[in-house]
Design a protein around this motif. Structure first.
Motif, PDB file in Angstrom:
ATOM      1  N   ARG A  21      -3.263  26.216 -18.263  1.00  0.00           N
ATOM      2  CA  ARG A  21      -4.161  27.244 -18.794  1.00  0.00           C
ATOM      3  C   ARG A  21      -5.313  27.513 -17.850  1.00  0.00           C
ATOM      4  O   ARG A  21      -5.692  28.655 -17.612  1.00  0.00           O
ATOM      5  N   ASN A  22      -5.880  26.429 -17.273  1.00  0.00           N
ATOM      6  CA  ASN A  22      -6.963  26.597 -16.310  1.00  0.00           C
ATOM      7  C   ASN A  22      -6.503  27.376 -15.093  1.00  0.00           C
ATOM      8  O   ASN A  22      -7.207  28.246 -14.592  1.00  0.00           O
ATOM      9  N   LEU A  23      -5.307  27.048 -14.608  1.00  0.00           N
ATOM     10  CA  LEU A  23      -4.768  27.736 -13.432  1.00  0.00           C
ATOM     11  C   LEU A  23      -4.609  29.220 -13.711  1.00  0.00           C
ATOM     12  O   LEU A  23      -4.980  30.061 -12.893  1.00  0.00           O
ATOM     13  N   ILE A  24      -4.065  29.535 -14.865  1.00  0.00           N
ATOM     14  CA  ILE A  24      -3.856  30.937 -15.227  1.00  0.00           C
ATOM     15  C   ILE A  24      -5.196  31.658 -15.296  1.00  0.00           C
ATOM     16  O   ILE A  24      -5.365  32.751 -14.780  1.00  0.00           O
ATOM     17  N   ARG A  25      -6.169  30.992 -15.899  1.00  0.00           N
ATOM     18  CA  ARG A  25      -7.481  31.620 -16.044  1.00  0.00           C
ATOM     19  C   ARG A  25      -8.093  31.878 -14.662  1.00  0.00           C
ATOM     20  O   ARG A  25      -8.654  32.921 -14.402  1.00  0.00           O
ATOM     21  N   GLU A  26      -7.970  30.889 -13.753  1.00  0.00           N
ATOM     22  CA  GLU A  26      -8.514  31.049 -12.406  1.00  0.00           C
ATOM     23  C   GLU A  26      -7.861  32.216 -11.699  1.00  0.00           C
ATOM     24  O   GLU A  26      -8.516  32.996 -11.032  1.00  0.00           O
ATOM     25  N   LYS A  27      -6.537  32.324 -11.847  1.00  0.00           N
ATOM     26  CA  LYS A  27      -5.805  33.391 -11.177  1.00  0.00           C
ATOM     27  C   LYS A  27      -6.288  34.758 -11.670  1.00  0.00           C
ATOM     28  O   LYS A  27      -6.534  35.656 -10.892  1.00  0.00           O
ATOM     29  N   ILE A  28      -6.443  34.852 -12.973  1.00  0.00           N
ATOM     30  CA  ILE A  28      -6.911  36.111 -13.552  1.00  0.00           C
ATOM     31  C   ILE A  28      -8.307  36.430 -13.032  1.00  0.00           C
ATOM     32  O   ILE A  28      -8.603  37.548 -12.653  1.00  0.00           O
ATOM     33  N   GLU A  29      -9.167  35.415 -12.957  1.00  0.00           N
ATOM     34  CA  GLU A  29     -10.529  35.645 -12.505  1.00  0.00           C
ATOM     35  C   GLU A  29     -10.569  36.086 -11.046  1.00  0.00           C
ATOM     36  O   GLU A  29     -11.293  37.006 -10.702  1.00  0.00           O
ATOM     37  N   THR A  30      -9.783  35.423 -10.186  1.00  0.00           N
ATOM     38  CA  THR A  30      -9.812  35.800  -8.770  1.00  0.00           C
ATOM     39  C   THR A  30      -9.279  37.198  -8.581  1.00  0.00           C
ATOM     40  O   THR A  30      -9.757  37.941  -7.735  1.00  0.00           O
ATOM     41  N   GLU A  31      -8.284  37.566  -9.386  1.00  0.00           N
ATOM     42  CA  GLU A  31      -7.746  38.917  -9.278  1.00  0.00           C
ATOM     43  C   GLU A  31      -8.787  39.945  -9.710  1.00  0.00           C
ATOM     44  O   GLU A  31      -8.923  40.998  -9.105  1.00  0.00           O
ATOM     45  N   ALA A  32      -9.537  39.601 -10.737  1.00  0.00           N
ATOM     46  CA  ALA A  32     -10.597  40.494 -11.191  1.00  0.00           C
ATOM     47  C   ALA A  32     -11.671  40.617 -10.116  1.00  0.00           C
ATOM     48  O   ALA A  32     -12.207  41.701  -9.892  1.00  0.00           O
ATOM     49  N   GLU A  33     -11.961  39.496  -9.449  1.00  0.00           N
ATOM     50  CA  GLU A  33     -12.954  39.518  -8.376  1.00  0.00           C
ATOM     51  C   GLU A  33     -12.498  40.415  -7.236  1.00  0.00           C
ATOM     52  O   GLU A  33     -13.273  41.186  -6.693  1.00  0.00           O
ATOM     53  N   ARG A  35     -10.523  42.902  -7.382  1.00  0.00           N
ATOM     54  CA  ARG A  35     -10.625  44.286  -7.809  1.00  0.00           C
ATOM     55  C   ARG A  35     -12.068  44.767  -7.681  1.00  0.00           C
ATOM     56  O   ARG A  35     -12.350  45.849  -7.227  1.00  0.00           O
ATOM     57  N   GLN A  36     -13.013  43.901  -8.080  1.00  0.00           N
ATOM     58  CA  GLN A  36     -14.427  44.257  -7.985  1.00  0.00           C
ATOM     59  C   GLN A  36     -14.825  44.490  -6.538  1.00  0.00           C
ATOM     60  O   GLN A  36     -15.565  45.413  -6.234  1.00  0.00           O
ATOM     61  N   LYS A  37     -14.329  43.639  -5.632  1.00  0.00           N
ATOM     62  CA  LYS A  37     -14.670  43.774  -4.227  1.00  0.00           C
ATOM     63  C   LYS A  37     -14.148  45.094  -3.681  1.00  0.00           C
ATOM     64  O   LYS A  37     -14.800  45.751  -2.892  1.00  0.00           O
ATOM     65  N   LYS A  38     -12.940  45.470  -4.141  1.00  0.00           N
ATOM     66  CA  LYS A  38     -12.365  46.721  -3.680  1.00  0.00           C
ATOM     67  C   LYS A  38     -13.222  47.890  -4.161  1.00  0.00           C
ATOM     68  O   LYS A  38     -13.403  48.878  -3.461  1.00  0.00           O
ATOM     69  N   GLU A  39     -13.749  47.758  -5.376  1.00  0.00           N
ATOM     70  CA  GLU A  39     -14.567  48.830  -5.934  1.00  0.00           C
ATOM     71  C   GLU A  39     -15.855  49.000  -5.138  1.00  0.00           C
ATOM     72  O   GLU A  39     -16.298  50.102  -4.885  1.00  0.00           O
ATOM     73  N   THR A  40     -16.460  47.868  -4.723  1.00  0.00           N
ATOM     74  CA  THR A  40     -17.673  47.946  -3.916  1.00  0.00           C
ATOM     75  C   THR A  40     -17.293  47.920  -2.439  1.00  0.00           C
ATOM     76  O   THR A  40     -17.686  47.058  -1.683  1.00  0.00           O
ATOM     77  N   ASP A  41     -16.482  48.901  -2.051  1.00  0.00           N
ATOM     78  CA  ASP A  41     -15.918  48.919  -0.699  1.00  0.00           C
ATOM     79  C   ASP A  41     -16.941  49.406   0.321  1.00  0.00           C
ATOM     80  O   ASP A  41     -16.893  49.052   1.484  1.00  0.00           O
ATOM     81  N   GLY A  42     -17.892  50.216  -0.128  1.00  0.00           N
ATOM     82  CA  GLY A  42     -18.872  50.782   0.782  1.00  0.00           C
ATOM     83  C   GLY A  42     -19.676  49.711   1.499  1.00  0.00           C
ATOM     84  O   GLY A  42     -19.849  49.760   2.708  1.00  0.00           O
TER      85      GLY A  42
END
Ligand SMILES: [Zn+2]
Length: 93
Positions: A21-33, A35-42
């Motif tokens: 469960r922890n691994l899954i949660r970490e994976k989801i969080e890093t993927e969200a991160e 995505r956020q980095k891509k959004e702040t591409d400027g």
């Protein structure tokens, strides 16, 4: 199978489940991160590694402790190294 063995098995299964469960949660969080980095591409995040001149450890620039000395920037992994570099007393030597 003895009851003790069943108990141990149950505990092991529980621990394994928690880990997964922890691994899954970490994976989801890093993927969200990501995505956020891509959004702040400027504003590109500076992930440059800098070398600590005292212990020669490579540290990500944004994590390093910066010191301006003789018009040059130096980066340290810790306050300890920064103190050593500036020659501050305090260390046990
Ligand atoms: Zn250091």
């Amino acid at each position: 199978m003895s009851p003790q063995r069943l108990l141990i098995l149950a505990v092991l299964l529980y621990i394994a489940w928690r880990l997964i469960r922890n691994l899954i949660r970490e994976k989801i969080e890093t993927e969200a991160e990501k995505r956020q980095k891509k959004e702040t591409d400027g504003s590109t995040v500076q992930d440059v590694l800098v070398e600590d001149p005292v212990c020669h450890t490579l540290i990500p620039k944004h994590q390093a402790i910066r010191l301006r000395h003789d018009g040059k920037d130096f980066y340290f992994c810790s306050d300890e190294c920064c103190d050593k570099f500036t020659g501050k007393p305090g260390g046990s030597a």
